[in-house]
Each structure stands twice: as structure tokens, then as C-alpha cells.
Design a protein around this motif. Sequence first.
Motif, mmCIF file in Angstrom:
data_model
loop_
_atom_site.group_PDB
_atom_site.id
_atom_site.type_symbol
_atom_site.label_atom_id
_atom_site.label_comp_id
_atom_site.label_asym_id
_atom_site.label_seq_id
_atom_site.Cartn_x
_atom_site.Cartn_y
_atom_site.Cartn_z
ATOM 1 N N VAL A 1 -10.944 -7.045 -0.034
ATOM 2 C CA VAL A 1 -9.970 -5.327 0.303
ATOM 3 C C VAL A 1 -8.519 -7.104 -0.135
ATOM 4 N N HIS A 2 -7.982 -6.183 -1.080
ATOM 5 C CA HIS A 2 -6.806 -6.747 -1.034
ATOM 6 C C HIS A 2 -5.938 -6.436 0.170
ATOM 7 N N ASN A 3 -5.797 -6.634 0.873
ATOM 8 C CA ASN A 3 -4.633 -6.608 1.665
ATOM 9 C C ASN A 3 -3.807 -7.026 1.849
ATOM 10 N N ALA A 4 -4.218 -8.385 1.763
ATOM 11 C CA ALA A 4 -2.303 -8.636 1.947
ATOM 12 C C ALA A 4 -0.945 -8.308 1.039
ATOM 13 N N GLY A 5 0.307 -8.876 1.894
ATOM 14 C CA GLY A 5 1.491 -8.436 0.931
ATOM 15 C C GLY A 5 2.586 -8.954 1.300
ATOM 16 N N SER B 1 -7.968 -2.296 -3.599
ATOM 17 C CA SER B 1 -6.412 -2.736 -3.460
ATOM 18 C C SER B 1 -5.983 -2.013 -2.374
ATOM 19 N N ILE B 2 -4.964 -2.350 -1.511
ATOM 20 C CA ILE B 2 -4.002 -1.861 -0.530
ATOM 21 C C ILE B 2 -2.884 -1.600 -1.625
ATOM 22 N N SER B 3 -2.196 -0.681 -1.355
ATOM 23 C CA SER B 3 -0.759 -0.102 -1.835
ATOM 24 C C SER B 3 -0.040 0.192 -1.774
ATOM 25 N N SER B 4 1.466 0.930 -1.682
ATOM 26 C CA SER B 4 2.227 1.530 -0.693
ATOM 27 C C SER B 4 2.580 2.877 -1.697
ATOM 28 N N SER C 1 7.337 -1.430 -6.616
ATOM 29 C CA SER C 1 7.355 -2.069 -7.758
ATOM 30 C C SER C 1 5.853 -2.699 -8.384
ATOM 31 N N SER C 2 6.365 -3.594 -7.255
ATOM 32 C CA SER C 2 4.914 -4.644 -7.374
ATOM 33 C C SER C 2 3.431 -4.155 -6.986
ATOM 34 N N LYS C 3 3.296 -2.728 -5.802
ATOM 35 C CA LYS C 3 2.708 -2.211 -5.185
ATOM 36 C C LYS C 3 2.722 -1.109 -6.796
ATOM 37 N N GLY C 4 3.051 -0.559 -7.475
ATOM 38 C CA GLY C 4 3.210 0.475 -8.330
ATOM 39 C C GLY C 4 2.258 -0.972 -9.723
ATOM 40 N N ALA C 5 2.877 -1.538 -9.695
ATOM 41 C CA ALA C 5 2.151 -2.555 -10.815
ATOM 42 C C ALA C 5 0.353 -2.446 -10.944
ATOM 43 N N LEU D 1 -5.877 2.061 -2.539
ATOM 44 C CA LEU D 1 -5.627 2.640 -1.565
ATOM 45 C C LEU D 1 -3.800 2.522 -0.690
ATOM 46 N N ALA D 2 -2.823 4.184 -1.681
ATOM 47 C CA ALA D 2 -1.335 4.157 -1.417
ATOM 48 C C ALA D 2 -0.974 4.634 -0.422
ATOM 49 N N LEU D 3 -0.991 3.042 1.146
ATOM 50 C CA LEU D 3 -0.499 3.610 2.479
ATOM 51 C C LEU D 3 0.965 3.958 2.436
ATOM 52 N N GLY D 4 1.340 4.812 3.978
ATOM 53 C CA GLY D 4 2.113 5.495 4.656
ATOM 54 C C GLY D 4 2.604 4.277 5.358
ATOM 55 N N SER D 5 3.123 5.086 5.940
ATOM 56 C CA SER D 5 3.884 4.466 7.393
ATOM 57 C C SER D 5 2.516 4.029 8.404
ATOM 58 N N VAL D 6 2.254 2.451 8.524
ATOM 59 C CA VAL D 6 2.202 2.029 9.614
ATOM 60 C C VAL D 6 2.404 0.915 10.477
#
Length: 225
Positions: free
Chosen positions: A76-80, A125-128, A146-150, A172-177
Motif C-alpha cells: 500500500v503506497h500510502n506515503a505522501g 497506490s493511494i492517490s487523490s 500533478s504528482s498524484k496524477g502521475a 484509490l483516489a481519495l477525497g477528503s479524510v
Amino acid sequence: MKNIIVTGTSRGIGFELALQFANAGHQVLAISRKIPQELIDNENITCLSVDLSNESEFEKVESFLSSSWKKVDAIVHNAGSLLLKSFSETTQEDFENIYRVNVFGVANLTRICLPYLLKGSHVVSISSMGGIQGSLKFAGLSAYSSSKGAVITLSELLAEEYKERGISFNVLALGSVQTEMLAEAFPGYQAPISASEMADYIFNFTLTGNKYFNGKVLQVSSTNP
């Protein structure tokens, strides 16, 4: 029992997720720069202090995998890393710093784990939502979004490249948490979903989502931002 790697485990979703996997009986490799004592005290969690922006730091992961686990069932690539700054003031160095964690860190960790990813393994991968084409965008997040798009495009490509090996890649493109990172980007905003609640969703998706999806981007959002 599965061997699961989670990044960004010092706080927020990653912290909650590492505990959920461990408490369910799975073996967890928790990767973050800072290591919470609660993770250290859990017998099912191995903690590694790794700076994901530094390629040489991944040698610690390689050493652990080759000597201990031998296989990885899920990542799970969660770090951001987030930067809130107007585009006119965002330098190339700013962009590089964000991309080193959010994109290069994902690529480097995945590459190191490839020899240990077997048929049926799942890379999440946890995106946004900010990285989704056509979604609502917010000023000041040019480097982050833009990095989350990549990451989304990278995952789609890897799903195609490694489908014959039976390795699934999803996003997983997350909304607000409600996390510390959200508070940095949107001071004063109260999200409807807590870090532990989102960790519940990611927990289940990591274990079962690859039965139904590969190379897909799921939008996990009920509000804007």
C-alpha cells in the motif's frame, strides 16, 4: 496470513492501516521516517525508518526482504508529501521534492519488491481526487495534485506490463479524510471521514480488490474537497 508493506505509517491513514493489518494477523512492514512506539510494540509489525525521497534508503527494504520475508503479498503506497504554495512561487526544487516522495518513491519501492511479488499479489497506490482528470482542482496544489496524477498513469502502465505475472496494480483516489495532511491543505475544514474509517476501506480493498480490478482507478470520495 499475508506479508503486507505499508508506507507513511507515522500518522493518519497509514498508521491506522498498519495496526488493522497486524491486528488481523498479517505480517506488516511499516515504512516511514518517524516510527510510532505503538507500531514498534506490535509483534506483527516490523518498522523501518526510510526516507522515501532518497533512493539509497531503499537498500534497507531490499535487505529486509531478501533476509526475512522472501515474498510480498501486497503493497500500500500510502506515503505522501504535500505542498500548499501558489504556482508562481513554486520552484523546480519544490516540484522535485514532492515528486521524489509521491512518484519516485512509489516507483523505487515497487521495483525493489518485484522479485518478491508473486501471482495474486496486489499493489495499491493511494492517490487523490486532485489527480483525476476533470475533477475539481484547488489553487496552491500544483505540485501535489500533478504528482498524484502521475501515480495514476504509472499504476495503469504497470498493470499492463505485469499482467502476465498475475500482479495487480490499482489506485484509490481519495477525497477528503480528516488527517494532518488535510488540515495543512485546507485549514479549518472538517472532513466527514476519519483516518480509521478510510483505513477500513483500504484494508478490505487491499485484500480483495484485485479479484475484481486491475489497472483501475477508484474514486473514493463523498465530498469536495
